[in-house]
Design an enzyme around this catalytic site. Sequence first.
Site, PDB file in Angstrom:
ATOM      1  N   ASP A  66       0.825  -1.211   0.000  1.00 28.39           N
ATOM      2  CA  ASP A  66       0.000   0.000   0.000  1.00 28.39           C
ATOM      3  C   ASP A  66       0.858   1.260   0.000  1.00 28.39           C
ATOM      4  OD1 ASP A  66       0.911  -0.467   2.569  1.00 28.39           O
ATOM      5  OD2 ASP A  66      -1.063  -0.804   3.429  1.00 28.39           O
ATOM      6  N   ASN A 134      -7.944  -3.660  13.885  1.00 26.72           N
ATOM      7  CA  ASN A 134      -9.298  -4.085  13.483  1.00 26.72           C
ATOM      8  C   ASN A 134      -9.250  -5.245  12.478  1.00 26.72           C
ATOM      9  OD1 ASN A 134      -8.373  -2.842  11.210  1.00 26.72           O
ATOM     10  ND2 ASN A 134      -9.927  -1.228  11.136  1.00 26.72           N
TER      11      ASN A 134
HETATM   12  C1  GLP Z   1      -0.850   0.126   8.515  1.00 26.55           C
HETATM   13  C2  GLP Z   1      -0.438  -0.623   7.245  1.00 26.55           C
HETATM   14  C3  GLP Z   1      -0.620  -2.112   7.416  1.00 26.55           C
HETATM   15  C4  GLP Z   1       0.066  -2.573   8.701  1.00 26.55           C
HETATM   16  C5  GLP Z   1      -0.620  -1.887   9.866  1.00 26.55           C
HETATM   17  C6  GLP Z   1      -0.076  -2.340  11.212  1.00 26.55           C
HETATM   18  O1  GLP Z   1      -2.217   0.268   8.579  1.00 26.55           O
HETATM   19  N1  GLP Z   1      -1.171  -0.195   6.099  1.00 26.55           N
HETATM   20  O2  GLP Z   1      -0.073  -2.780   6.286  1.00 26.55           O
HETATM   21  O3  GLP Z   1      -0.020  -3.960   8.814  1.00 26.55           O
HETATM   22  O4  GLP Z   1      -0.396  -0.495   9.720  1.00 26.55           O
HETATM   23  O5  GLP Z   1       1.000  -1.544  11.620  1.00 26.55           O
HETATM   24  P1  GLP Z   1       1.981  -1.916  12.799  1.00 26.55           P
HETATM   25  O6  GLP Z   1       2.831  -3.020  12.297  1.00 26.55           O
HETATM   26  O7  GLP Z   1       2.763  -0.672  13.050  1.00 26.55           O
HETATM   27  O8  GLP Z   1       1.133  -2.328  13.946  1.00 26.55           O
END
Ligand code: GLP
Length: 239
Positions: A66, A134
Amino acid sequence: MKLVVDTPERIAELAAQQYVDLISAKPNAVLGFATGSTPLDLYAELVRQNRAGAVSFRHVTTFNLDEYLDMGGEQEQSYRYFMNKSLFEHIDIAMERTFLPAGELLENGDPASYDRLIESVGGIDVQLLGIGHNGHIGFNEPGTPFGTLTHVAELAESTVLANARFFDSMDEVPRVAATMGIKSVMNARSIIMVILGSAKAEIAKAALQGPVTEAVPASVLQLHPSVTWYVDHEAAKLL
Ligand code: GLP
């Protein structure tokens, strides 16, 4: 499905070994990468292995899950910047074969062309994933149909709040982003999902052991033939 419960350090080593093994068998492997804090230790381990000569990324192609829209790679909050700083600049990768969805979108205005680009190089061999609180994967928020390909998604309020830590003010936090769809992710030949920390314990249980439902996007992975779930002890405490 394979479930590995271990420490974050050991998870980084084990997951990195999967990449080393894959790339030694297939030097031009196609890798799907993710951002967020979860993969940082893994990326550091890949840098270490690359420097030690255990693996070369010279012939791989990478696709990130993304990217925020309308954000140049020089902007610190962009996922291009994140990938460059946490991985790409430290390994022997060919930058021109590292892709994120926003650039492709801007070039031709058709998000699903990202999926066609992935297909044109043979499809993703291993897709790395983190999980949102979520249950989102990439920016596929709860309710996203399982059949979606790469698209522009509106971020859930909880995701906007979670991302606010990287911005100076709430106004600056993007509300939309380009993301590979659930189907784009499911098209990968294998998947590595990493879940770390006690704050992810409930969603880990829902994703791994709850019903397969669009209300918990990551639960779709229960239907994939080759997923390794790396869950640390804290995130695994309800399993
Ligand atoms: C963002 C990204 C996701 C990722 C999520 C969790 O929303 N778009 O791809 O998995 O964050 O982030 P973290 O690993 O910092 O908890």
